[in-house]
Design a protein around this motif. Sequence first.
Motif, PDB file in Angstrom:
ATOM      1  N   PHE A 195       0.871  -1.179   0.000  1.00 42.51           N
ATOM      2  CA  PHE A 195       0.000   0.000   0.000  1.00 42.51           C
ATOM      3  C   PHE A 195       0.907   1.228   0.000  1.00 42.51           C
ATOM      4  CE2 PHE A 195      -3.001   3.071   1.867  1.00 42.51           C
ATOM      5  CZ  PHE A 195      -4.074   2.871   1.014  1.00 42.51           C
ATOM      6  N   ILE A 196       1.026   1.872  -1.184  1.00 39.18           N
ATOM      7  CA  ILE A 196       2.006   2.944  -1.374  1.00 39.18           C
ATOM      8  C   ILE A 196       1.599   3.791  -2.578  1.00 39.18           C
ATOM      9  CG2 ILE A 196       3.489   1.538  -2.878  1.00 39.18           C
ATOM     10  CD1 ILE A 196       5.932   2.777  -1.398  1.00 39.18           C
ATOM     11  N   ASP A 197       2.169   4.954  -2.699  1.00 35.19           N
ATOM     12  CA  ASP A 197       1.998   5.802  -3.873  1.00 35.19           C
ATOM     13  C   ASP A 197       2.853   5.225  -5.003  1.00 35.19           C
ATOM     14  OD1 ASP A 197       1.306   8.984  -4.662  1.00 35.19           O
ATOM     15  OD2 ASP A 197       3.067   8.132  -5.650  1.00 35.19           O
ATOM     16  N   GLY A 230      19.808  10.917  -4.724  1.00 33.20           N
ATOM     17  CA  GLY A 230      19.015   9.709  -4.932  1.00 33.20           C
ATOM     18  C   GLY A 230      18.742   8.925  -3.662  1.00 33.20           C
ATOM     19  N   LEU A 231      19.782   8.640  -2.884  1.00 34.85           N
ATOM     20  CA  LEU A 231      19.566   7.863  -1.662  1.00 34.85           C
ATOM     21  C   LEU A 231      18.891   8.682  -0.572  1.00 34.85           C
ATOM     22  CD1 LEU A 231      22.732   5.589  -1.472  1.00 34.85           C
ATOM     23  CD2 LEU A 231      20.385   4.954  -2.053  1.00 34.85           C
ATOM     24  N   ASN A 232      19.010  10.004  -0.648  1.00 31.86           N
ATOM     25  CA  ASN A 232      18.253  10.855   0.266  1.00 31.86           C
ATOM     26  C   ASN A 232      16.763  10.700  -0.006  1.00 31.86           C
ATOM     27  OD1 ASN A 232      17.099  14.011   0.589  1.00 31.86           O
ATOM     28  ND2 ASN A 232      18.243  13.189   2.324  1.00 31.86           N
ATOM     29  N   ILE A 233      16.393  10.660  -1.271  1.00 33.37           N
ATOM     30  CA  ILE A 233      14.996  10.454  -1.661  1.00 33.37           C
ATOM     31  C   ILE A 233      14.537   9.062  -1.227  1.00 33.37           C
ATOM     32  CG2 ILE A 233      13.455  10.146  -3.645  1.00 33.37           C
ATOM     33  CD1 ILE A 233      15.071  12.420  -5.010  1.00 33.37           C
ATOM     34  N   VAL A 234      15.363   8.053  -1.460  1.00 30.62           N
ATOM     35  CA  VAL A 234      15.044   6.683  -1.040  1.00 30.62           C
ATOM     36  C   VAL A 234      14.774   6.654   0.457  1.00 30.62           C
ATOM     37  CG1 VAL A 234      16.029   4.380  -0.715  1.00 30.62           C
ATOM     38  CG2 VAL A 234      16.238   5.515  -2.935  1.00 30.62           C
ATOM     39  N   MET A 265      13.825   9.124   2.432  1.00 29.83           N
ATOM     40  CA  MET A 265      12.585   9.833   2.744  1.00 29.83           C
ATOM     41  C   MET A 265      11.364   8.953   2.487  1.00 29.83           C
ATOM     42  SD  MET A 265      13.658  13.549   1.136  1.00 29.83           S
ATOM     43  CE  MET A 265      12.008  14.182   1.059  1.00 29.83           C
ATOM     44  N   ILE A 266      11.365   8.244   1.361  1.00 27.82           N
ATOM     45  CA  ILE A 266      10.238   7.382   1.021  1.00 27.82           C
ATOM     46  C   ILE A 266      10.157   6.220   2.001  1.00 27.82           C
ATOM     47  CG2 ILE A 266       9.284   5.829  -0.744  1.00 27.82           C
ATOM     48  CD1 ILE A 266      10.579   7.770  -2.849  1.00 27.82           C
ATOM     49  N   CYS A 267      11.301   5.644   2.340  1.00 26.61           N
ATOM     50  CA  CYS A 267      11.313   4.532   3.308  1.00 26.61           C
ATOM     51  C   CYS A 267      10.752   4.974   4.655  1.00 26.61           C
ATOM     52  CB  CYS A 267      12.729   3.984   3.475  1.00 26.61           C
ATOM     53  SG  CYS A 267      13.286   2.991   2.073  1.00 26.61           S
ATOM     54  N   LYS A 268      11.126   6.164   5.108  1.00 33.27           N
ATOM     55  CA  LYS A 268      10.614   6.671   6.388  1.00 33.27           C
ATOM     56  C   LYS A 268       9.114   6.895   6.321  1.00 33.27           C
ATOM     57  CE  LYS A 268      14.894   8.766   7.983  1.00 33.27           C
ATOM     58  NZ  LYS A 268      15.701   9.969   8.019  1.00 33.27           N
ATOM     59  N   LEU A 273      15.194  -4.080   1.302  1.00 35.45           N
ATOM     60  CA  LEU A 273      14.025  -3.406   1.860  1.00 35.45           C
ATOM     61  C   LEU A 273      13.089  -4.459   2.454  1.00 35.45           C
ATOM     62  CD1 LEU A 273      13.147  -0.936  -1.030  1.00 35.45           C
ATOM     63  CD2 LEU A 273      14.249  -0.381   1.117  1.00 35.45           C
ATOM     64  N   GLN A 274      12.573  -4.166   3.638  1.00 39.00           N
ATOM     65  CA  GLN A 274      11.589  -5.060   4.253  1.00 39.00           C
ATOM     66  C   GLN A 274      10.408  -4.221   4.734  1.00 39.00           C
ATOM     67  OE1 GLN A 274      13.487  -7.433   7.276  1.00 39.00           O
ATOM     68  NE2 GLN A 274      14.801  -8.461   5.808  1.00 39.00           N
TER      69      GLN A 274
END
Length: 184
Positions: free
Chosen positions: A83-85, A153-157, A159-162, A182-183
């Motif tokens: 369940f995600i954008d 790029g990893l900063n965005i990753v 942010m999305i993970c958080k 990723l889990q």
Amino acid sequence: MINIDELDEKLARKIRRIDIGAKTVSNIYQDLTYLTLNNQIMSQNEKIDVSQIILQRVEYFTTLANVKHIEFNLNIEKDVFLFIDVKKLSKLIDNLISNAIKYNKINGFINVELKQNYLSIEDSGKGIKKEQLQRLYDRYSRFDKTVGGFGIGLNIVSMICKEYNLNIQIDSQIKIGTKVELQW
């Protein structure tokens, strides 16, 4: 719309370079837009088939990987949902695959594994020093100036993970490669 198979090799190479350049500029634009507008964008969360999104994103990056003769090895379980954008999921995957290509070696590989509640992207690239792993998610952090990028790029990753409570772990060894897990 151009059928590259029907072109002579010199023209086909030019078309591939244009394709790669267009995708690179598009990804940079999307990353910068995401960072600029992130706080103003409402997420359109829905139940997404992660399996299908990964296959689409791998296909998108195949031209770029082919330039370095990088082989994708896919182990994708079907019907893995989250369940995600969809745009944020695509952005997350794009950044991980893009890095796996960018920092990989010629004739390398990228292993992509997806199963219930788990995604890993592993490359045979340069690797990252242990002391640099702590600062990977810092915006504008770049540890290898020999390849393009802005260090976002990893900063965005991150942010999305958080935002979606995705647990991310990065393991890396110099001259062996990097594995991102990723889990959820």
